[in-house]
Design a protein around this motif. Sequence first.
Motif, PDB file in Angstrom:
ATOM      1  N   LYS A  61       0.444  -1.361   0.271  1.00  0.00           N
ATOM      2  CA  LYS A  61       0.000  -0.584  -0.146  1.00  0.00           C
ATOM      3  C   LYS A  61       0.974   0.930  -0.149  1.00  0.00           C
ATOM      4  CE  LYS A  61      -3.726  -2.008   2.275  1.00  0.00           C
ATOM      5  NZ  LYS A  61      -4.685  -1.970   4.017  1.00  0.00           N
ATOM      6  N   LYS A  62       2.319   1.424  -0.187  1.00  0.00           N
ATOM      7  CA  LYS A  62       2.872   2.592   0.100  1.00  0.00           C
ATOM      8  C   LYS A  62       3.589   2.402  -1.439  1.00  0.00           C
ATOM      9  CE  LYS A  62       4.858   1.556   5.033  1.00  0.00           C
ATOM     10  NZ  LYS A  62       5.666   1.083   5.634  1.00  0.00           N
ATOM     11  N   LEU A  63       3.561   4.056  -1.234  1.00  0.00           N
ATOM     12  CA  LEU A  63       4.000   4.418  -2.129  1.00  0.00           C
ATOM     13  C   LEU A  63       5.448   5.026  -2.160  1.00  0.00           C
ATOM     14  CD1 LEU A  63       2.263   5.904  -5.752  1.00  0.00           C
ATOM     15  CD2 LEU A  63       2.058   7.510  -4.743  1.00  0.00           C
ATOM     16  N   ARG A  64       6.495   4.659  -3.786  1.00  0.00           N
ATOM     17  CA  ARG A  64       7.887   5.184  -3.934  1.00  0.00           C
ATOM     18  C   ARG A  64       8.321   5.651  -4.710  1.00  0.00           C
ATOM     19  NH1 ARG A  64       7.577   3.655   0.431  1.00  0.00           N
ATOM     20  NH2 ARG A  64       8.314   1.933   1.414  1.00  0.00           N
ATOM     21  N   LEU A  65       9.090   7.110  -4.787  1.00  0.00           N
ATOM     22  CA  LEU A  65       9.323   7.713  -6.041  1.00  0.00           C
ATOM     23  C   LEU A  65      10.209   6.251  -7.183  1.00  0.00           C
ATOM     24  CD1 LEU A  65      10.961  10.710  -4.823  1.00  0.00           C
ATOM     25  CD2 LEU A  65       9.447  10.385  -6.852  1.00  0.00           C
ATOM     26  N   SER A  66      10.051   6.149  -8.222  1.00  0.00           N
ATOM     27  CA  SER A  66      11.033   5.725  -9.152  1.00  0.00           C
ATOM     28  C   SER A  66      12.086   6.373  -9.762  1.00  0.00           C
ATOM     29  CB  SER A  66      10.328   4.890 -10.963  1.00  0.00           C
ATOM     30  OG  SER A  66      10.049   5.980 -10.742  1.00  0.00           O
ATOM     31  N   ASP A  67      13.566   5.551  -9.853  1.00  0.00           N
ATOM     32  CA  ASP A  67      14.591   6.371 -10.718  1.00  0.00           C
ATOM     33  C   ASP A  67      14.516   7.065 -11.474  1.00  0.00           C
ATOM     34  OD1 ASP A  67      16.194   4.481  -8.887  1.00  0.00           O
ATOM     35  OD2 ASP A  67      17.293   3.086 -10.944  1.00  0.00           O
ATOM     36  N   ALA A  68      13.117   7.506 -12.197  1.00  0.00           N
ATOM     37  CA  ALA A  68      12.869   8.538 -13.204  1.00  0.00           C
ATOM     38  C   ALA A  68      12.283   9.594 -12.177  1.00  0.00           C
ATOM     39  CB  ALA A  68      12.307   7.951 -14.290  1.00  0.00           C
ATOM     40  N   GLY A  69      11.496   9.033 -11.288  1.00  0.00           N
ATOM     41  CA  GLY A  69      10.769   9.859 -10.451  1.00  0.00           C
ATOM     42  C   GLY A  69      11.766  10.545  -9.523  1.00  0.00           C
ATOM     43  N   TYR A  70      12.694  10.308  -9.118  1.00  0.00           N
ATOM     44  CA  TYR A  70      14.172  10.580  -8.239  1.00  0.00           C
ATOM     45  C   TYR A  70      14.815  11.943  -9.178  1.00  0.00           C
ATOM     46  CZ  TYR A  70      13.865   8.304  -4.040  1.00  0.00           C
ATOM     47  OH  TYR A  70      13.612   7.700  -3.121  1.00  0.00           O
ATOM     48  N   THR A  71      15.132  12.030 -10.354  1.00  0.00           N
ATOM     49  CA  THR A  71      15.485  12.303 -11.420  1.00  0.00           C
ATOM     50  C   THR A  71      14.284  13.241 -11.801  1.00  0.00           C
ATOM     51  OG1 THR A  71      16.682  10.053 -12.433  1.00  0.00           O
ATOM     52  CG2 THR A  71      16.449  12.722 -13.765  1.00  0.00           C
ATOM     53  N   MET A  72      13.094  13.402 -11.526  1.00  0.00           N
ATOM     54  CA  MET A  72      12.472  14.565 -12.146  1.00  0.00           C
ATOM     55  C   MET A  72      12.193  15.081 -10.677  1.00  0.00           C
ATOM     56  SD  MET A  72      10.469  16.510 -13.399  1.00  0.00           S
ATOM     57  CE  MET A  72       9.862  15.073 -15.055  1.00  0.00           C
ATOM     58  N   LEU A  73      12.471  14.974  -9.513  1.00  0.00           N
ATOM     59  CA  LEU A  73      12.736  15.630  -8.177  1.00  0.00           C
ATOM     60  C   LEU A  73      13.563  16.554  -8.233  1.00  0.00           C
ATOM     61  CD1 LEU A  73      10.537  16.086  -5.634  1.00  0.00           C
ATOM     62  CD2 LEU A  73      12.789  14.505  -4.835  1.00  0.00           C
ATOM     63  N   LYS A  74      14.750  15.953  -8.608  1.00  0.00           N
ATOM     64  CA  LYS A  74      15.780  16.416  -8.459  1.00  0.00           C
ATOM     65  C   LYS A  74      15.756  17.700  -9.841  1.00  0.00           C
ATOM     66  CE  LYS A  74      21.067  16.430  -9.630  1.00  0.00           C
ATOM     67  NZ  LYS A  74      21.957  15.819  -9.308  1.00  0.00           N
ATOM     68  N   ALA A  75      15.790  17.753 -10.596  1.00  0.00           N
ATOM     69  CA  ALA A  75      15.311  18.219 -11.679  1.00  0.00           C
ATOM     70  C   ALA A  75      14.456  19.324 -11.503  1.00  0.00           C
ATOM     71  CB  ALA A  75      14.568  18.259 -13.462  1.00  0.00           C
ATOM     72  N   THR A  76      13.600  19.461 -10.710  1.00  0.00           N
ATOM     73  CA  THR A  76      12.139  20.323 -10.070  1.00  0.00           C
ATOM     74  C   THR A  76      12.147  21.277  -9.517  1.00  0.00           C
ATOM     75  OG1 THR A  76      10.649  18.361 -10.379  1.00  0.00           O
ATOM     76  CG2 THR A  76       9.949  20.717  -9.255  1.00  0.00           C
ATOM     77  N   HIS A  77      13.146  20.877  -8.232  1.00  0.00           N
ATOM     78  CA  HIS A  77      14.366  21.155  -6.981  1.00  0.00           C
ATOM     79  C   HIS A  77      15.203  22.176  -8.193  1.00  0.00           C
ATOM     80  CE1 HIS A  77      12.242  19.891  -4.141  1.00  0.00           C
ATOM     81  NE2 HIS A  77      12.569  18.224  -3.795  1.00  0.00           N
ATOM     82  N   ASN A  78      15.883  21.769  -9.416  1.00  0.00           N
ATOM     83  CA  ASN A  78      16.556  22.561  -9.742  1.00  0.00           C
ATOM     84  C   ASN A  78      15.970  23.529 -10.086  1.00  0.00           C
ATOM     85  OD1 ASN A  78      18.875  21.383  -8.914  1.00  0.00           O
ATOM     86  ND2 ASN A  78      18.967  19.833 -10.546  1.00  0.00           N
ATOM     87  N   ILE A  79      14.987  23.815 -11.165  1.00  0.00           N
ATOM     88  CA  ILE A  79      14.123  24.839 -11.700  1.00  0.00           C
ATOM     89  C   ILE A  79      13.555  25.346 -10.398  1.00  0.00           C
ATOM     90  CG2 ILE A  79      11.789  24.810 -12.572  1.00  0.00           C
ATOM     91  CD1 ILE A  79      11.998  22.382 -14.027  1.00  0.00           C
ATOM     92  N   ASN A  80      12.982  24.898  -9.468  1.00  0.00           N
ATOM     93  CA  ASN A  80      13.100  25.739  -8.231  1.00  0.00           C
ATOM     94  C   ASN A  80      13.960  27.185  -7.739  1.00  0.00           C
ATOM     95  OD1 ASN A  80       9.928  25.328  -8.232  1.00  0.00           O
ATOM     96  ND2 ASN A  80       9.993  24.238  -6.662  1.00  0.00           N
ATOM     97  N   GLU A  81      14.821  26.589  -7.844  1.00  0.00           N
ATOM     98  CA  GLU A  81      16.000  27.071  -7.334  1.00  0.00           C
ATOM     99  C   GLU A  81      16.295  28.250  -8.020  1.00  0.00           C
ATOM    100  OE1 GLU A  81      18.723  28.603  -4.535  1.00  0.00           O
ATOM    101  OE2 GLU A  81      17.707  26.125  -4.098  1.00  0.00           O
ATOM    102  N   VAL A  82      17.001  28.385  -9.159  1.00  0.00           N
ATOM    103  CA  VAL A  82      16.769  28.803 -10.683  1.00  0.00           C
ATOM    104  C   VAL A  82      15.681  29.940 -10.752  1.00  0.00           C
ATOM    105  CG1 VAL A  82      17.390  29.223 -13.268  1.00  0.00           C
ATOM    106  CG2 VAL A  82      18.185  26.810 -11.934  1.00  0.00           C
ATOM    107  N   LEU A  83      14.655  29.724 -10.605  1.00  0.00           N
ATOM    108  CA  LEU A  83      13.753  31.035 -10.389  1.00  0.00           C
ATOM    109  C   LEU A  83      13.528  31.186  -9.032  1.00  0.00           C
ATOM    110  CD1 LEU A  83      10.638  28.456 -11.603  1.00  0.00           C
ATOM    111  CD2 LEU A  83      11.994  30.610 -12.729  1.00  0.00           C
ATOM    112  N   ASN A  84      14.243  30.859  -8.707  1.00  0.00           N
ATOM    113  CA  ASN A  84      13.759  31.690  -7.301  1.00  0.00           C
ATOM    114  C   ASN A  84      15.346  32.825  -7.211  1.00  0.00           C
ATOM    115  OD1 ASN A  84      12.085  30.460  -5.482  1.00  0.00           O
ATOM    116  ND2 ASN A  84      13.316  28.735  -4.732  1.00  0.00           N
ATOM    117  N   GLN A  85      16.142  32.698  -7.597  1.00  0.00           N
ATOM    118  CA  GLN A  85      17.373  33.210  -8.063  1.00  0.00           C
ATOM    119  C   GLN A  85      17.219  34.012  -8.295  1.00  0.00           C
ATOM    120  OE1 GLN A  85      20.913  30.959  -8.042  1.00  0.00           O
ATOM    121  NE2 GLN A  85      21.101  29.460  -6.909  1.00  0.00           N
ATOM    122  N   ALA A  86      16.375  34.032  -9.014  1.00  0.00           N
ATOM    123  CA  ALA A  86      15.881  35.087 -10.701  1.00  0.00           C
ATOM    124  C   ALA A  86      15.643  35.894  -9.549  1.00  0.00           C
ATOM    125  CB  ALA A  86      15.610  34.112 -11.803  1.00  0.00           C
TER     126      ALA A  86
END
Length: 325
Positions: A61-86
């Motif tokens: 019943k537990k949900l987990r991130l796949s390898d692709a999910g971890y890649t997407m999560l990292k990319a999403t945080h990087n996008i947020n960081e760039v936007l925040n810095q801008a």
Amino acid sequence: MKSKQETIFSSKTLTYFLQLADTMNYTQAAQILGITQPALTQQIKKLEHTVGAPLFYSVGKKLRLSDAGYTMLKATHNINEVLNQATDEIQQSTSPTKGEINIGMSASIESRVFEDFITKYYEKQPDVMITFYTLTRKEIWERLENNRIDLAIMYLPDDSIKNWKPYESRKILNEDLLFIHHDEKLAKQKKIKLRDTLNANWVTYPDGYYLDGVLRESYKNQLVDVPKSVARFTTPDQIRRFAETTGVNKALPASYVISHPVSDNTWMARFDPAINFDLSFVFRKDKDEIPRISSFLAAFDDYLNEESYTERLRKMIGNQNKQKI
């Protein structure tokens, strides 16, 4: 027709993905987002179809991130960081006397000093709009990460946050947690051992709240049983009222106790060993270089230099609390 990039990196898509990655529960994420679970499921499936790989998988019943999910999560945080810095770089060129400042404060903190300061700050800087939120610790960190608040007022250290690299803090004062009880046999004790605080049931903050975690950790470090809690509330006002009505024990920050005189047949003592923490401003790095934020923080420093945080609290209640802390 939307391009693949527009589909993946739309604000709504990333928000939905981040919320599900945070809760790992479709029902809970949908409730927080204010949408139906089928709508969330559909959006995630569209995102997975666009990137060409599943982002989540289930183990029982537990949900987990796949390898692709971890890649997407990292990319999403990087996008947020760039936007925040801008955003911060753009804001650094703005006026110190105009604009908005969004502040989030932990619900367990006494707000009177900050309300008084903001009132005085408005009189000097009427064109700076201050928005003041009372938030849970989780909400504070989410809004800091998404650049939805400029400053957080909270207790530190906070071991629940593993990545401090994007943040800075400024200490406001060192805060003591006080034991408050109704046992006349302990009335003369100014300090009390943790094992001696188990004479009655307690009212506490819920699991996951900062002060609940601090209290539990202190008892465990002293190899003492954690107090038995018969009720849990999210604000100090609720905890105080419940304890006064039922006669159970509680622990509250000294600044709150100063602001709310104890009732008859109620006594307080410092813990031995002491339980303390820092009340601090927390903000993203370089946020204090934005002119209006820098001006606000400098004005707050001047405010406390004129009269300390504790002295201001005592004056605000007209020295009603005769019991020394």
